[in-house]
Design an enzyme around this catalytic site. Structure first.
Site, mmCIF file in Angstrom:
data_model
loop_
_atom_site.group_PDB
_atom_site.id
_atom_site.type_symbol
_atom_site.label_atom_id
_atom_site.label_comp_id
_atom_site.label_asym_id
_atom_site.label_seq_id
_atom_site.Cartn_x
_atom_site.Cartn_y
_atom_site.Cartn_z
ATOM 1 N N LYS A 178 -3.254 4.307 13.498
ATOM 2 C CA LYS A 178 -4.611 3.850 13.158
ATOM 3 C C LYS A 178 -5.622 4.981 13.361
ATOM 4 O O LYS A 178 -6.571 5.126 12.586
ATOM 5 C CB LYS A 178 -4.986 2.628 14.005
ATOM 6 C CG LYS A 178 -4.424 1.328 13.477
ATOM 7 C CD LYS A 178 -5.144 0.934 12.188
ATOM 8 C CE LYS A 178 -4.732 -0.414 11.688
ATOM 9 N NZ LYS A 178 -5.495 -0.831 10.493
ATOM 10 N N TYR A 184 1.364 2.318 16.860
ATOM 11 C CA TYR A 184 0.301 1.577 16.156
ATOM 12 C C TYR A 184 -1.042 2.282 16.324
ATOM 13 O O TYR A 184 -1.740 2.565 15.343
ATOM 14 C CB TYR A 184 0.236 0.149 16.717
ATOM 15 C CG TYR A 184 -0.964 -0.635 16.256
ATOM 16 C CD1 TYR A 184 -1.045 -1.111 14.943
ATOM 17 C CD2 TYR A 184 -2.038 -0.896 17.110
ATOM 18 C CE1 TYR A 184 -2.158 -1.827 14.514
ATOM 19 C CE2 TYR A 184 -3.143 -1.608 16.689
ATOM 20 C CZ TYR A 184 -3.203 -2.066 15.391
ATOM 21 O OH TYR A 184 -4.297 -2.767 14.974
ATOM 22 N N ILE A 199 0.826 -1.209 0.000
ATOM 23 C CA ILE A 199 0.000 0.000 0.000
ATOM 24 C C ILE A 199 0.861 1.261 0.000
ATOM 25 O O ILE A 199 0.356 2.361 -0.182
ATOM 26 C CB ILE A 199 -0.990 0.034 1.189
ATOM 27 C CG1 ILE A 199 -0.264 -0.199 2.515
ATOM 28 C CG2 ILE A 199 -2.093 -0.987 0.985
ATOM 29 C CD1 ILE A 199 -1.128 0.042 3.750
#
Ligand code: UD1
Length: 307
Positions: free
Chosen positions: A147, A143, A56
């Protein structure tokens, strides 16, 4: 029948979603770089899907993968909290900027919905329970920060770029194909693996800590509902059962199903662990008509059967 792109489609959750889309007759394209996903996870549907190997991070590859798609399910990510602590820039690169690439490509190709896989980690260690979507956000790791940024990009594209998006905050997902190999793998996959080898699972702390374990097929259903419900656009949903289960109960259930030691190996609590975590999933019930259907022990039996 829709044309779908599943990023991270070779992963644990992604591969179950791909199977469900193929079953319902959709045309499915998978974008995966196999950093944590595995070809083996897609063995049952290999002949029915288009598989594009790539990251991605690669804008051109993402645009190629998104060409002509109607629905995008975005699951590709750095999924490990400890890895994000060791490589925070990498987490941001993949989870935030990677999501921006996927959103941009989805918008350019005129997709009618993008569903982001997010996480209850965005709530951090703030103690109020159950978590509603309005609970305070205290991300405690790169993380979780990355997100949360991905979630905010989704909201932005929904409001200002004409791409309807929906965000799903998963609680503790379990089921077949979850990788037990790392010390930071989900507790259920670790316990199943240990008991199957005749070893004694370790419990960190007194085992009375709780988690909201949601079975992978229910998470798949939540994705399908979020993609197919017009009113889901611009919204964030907790995806959990709303029923906390203690680690002691998990151990007892698995020890009964698999045979094994009567008592676990109790160890000191894991640093940074939160004690309780569970969802208020009522918004998903109201808007998506979704609720978790698979009862905990039934999910464990399915997990073991495939292990
Ligand atoms: C999950 C994430 C974690 C993240 C947190 C934030 C996974 C696998 N972990 O942690 O990276 O920081 O959400 O929301 O997704 N346990 C044992 N023995 C074991 C393994 C775990 O007793 O061998 C206990 C843990 O101490 C914990 C519970 O089981 O209390 C659940 O652990 P885990 O599956 O790692 O999930 P989270 O703690 O929710």
């Amino acid at each position: 029948m829709s044309v779908c792109l599943v990023t991270g489609g070779a992963g644990f959750i992604g591969s179950h979603l791909v199977e469900a889309l193929v079953r319902r007759g959709d045309t499915v394209r998978v974008l995966d770089d196999f950093s944590t996903g595995q070809r083996q996870n897609l063995a049952a549907v290999a002949g029915d899907i288009e598989l594009i190997e790539g990251s991605i991070e690669d804008e051109a590859r993402v645009q190629q993968a998104a060409a002509g798609v109607e629905l995008v399910f975005h699951l590709a990510a750095m999924v490990s909290v400890p890895q994000s602590m060791a490589q925070p820039r990498r987490a941001e690169q993949l989870n935030a900027l990677g999501t921006l690439n996927v959103l941009t490509a989805a918008q350019k190709s005129g997709a009618r919905r993008l569903v982001l896989s997010s996480t209850c980690a965005v709530y951090g260690d703030e103690p109020s329970m159950p978590k509603t979507e309005q609970s305070p956000l205290r991300p405690k790791s790169p993380y979780a920060v990355s997100k949360l940024t991905a979630e905010q990009y989704c909201q932005l594209f929904n409001e200002s770029f004409g791409l309807p998006t929906a965000v799903l905050r998963y609680f503790n997902v379990f089921g077949p194909r979850q990788d037990p190999s790392s010390a930071y793998s989900g507790v259920i996959s670790i316990f199943v693996d240990k008991l199957a080898q005749g070893a004694t699972p370790k419990i960190f702390g007194d085992g009375e800590q709780t988690r909201d374990f949601v079975f992978v097929s229910d998470v798949v259903q939540a994705n399908l509902a979020a993609a197919g419900t017009p009113a889901a656009a611009g919204q964030v949903f907790n995806i959990g059962t709303g029923r906390p289960v203690s680690i002691n109960r998990l151990f007892a259930s698995l020890a009964q199903l698999l045979g094994g030691p009567g008592t676990p190996d109790y160890q000191p609590p894991r640093p940074g662990d939160i004690v309780h975590s569970y969802a208020d999933p009522s918004l998903a019930a109201r808007v998506l008509g979704w609720s978790a259907r698979v009862e905990f022990e039934a999910g464990l039996r399915q997990t073991i059967g495939a292990a």
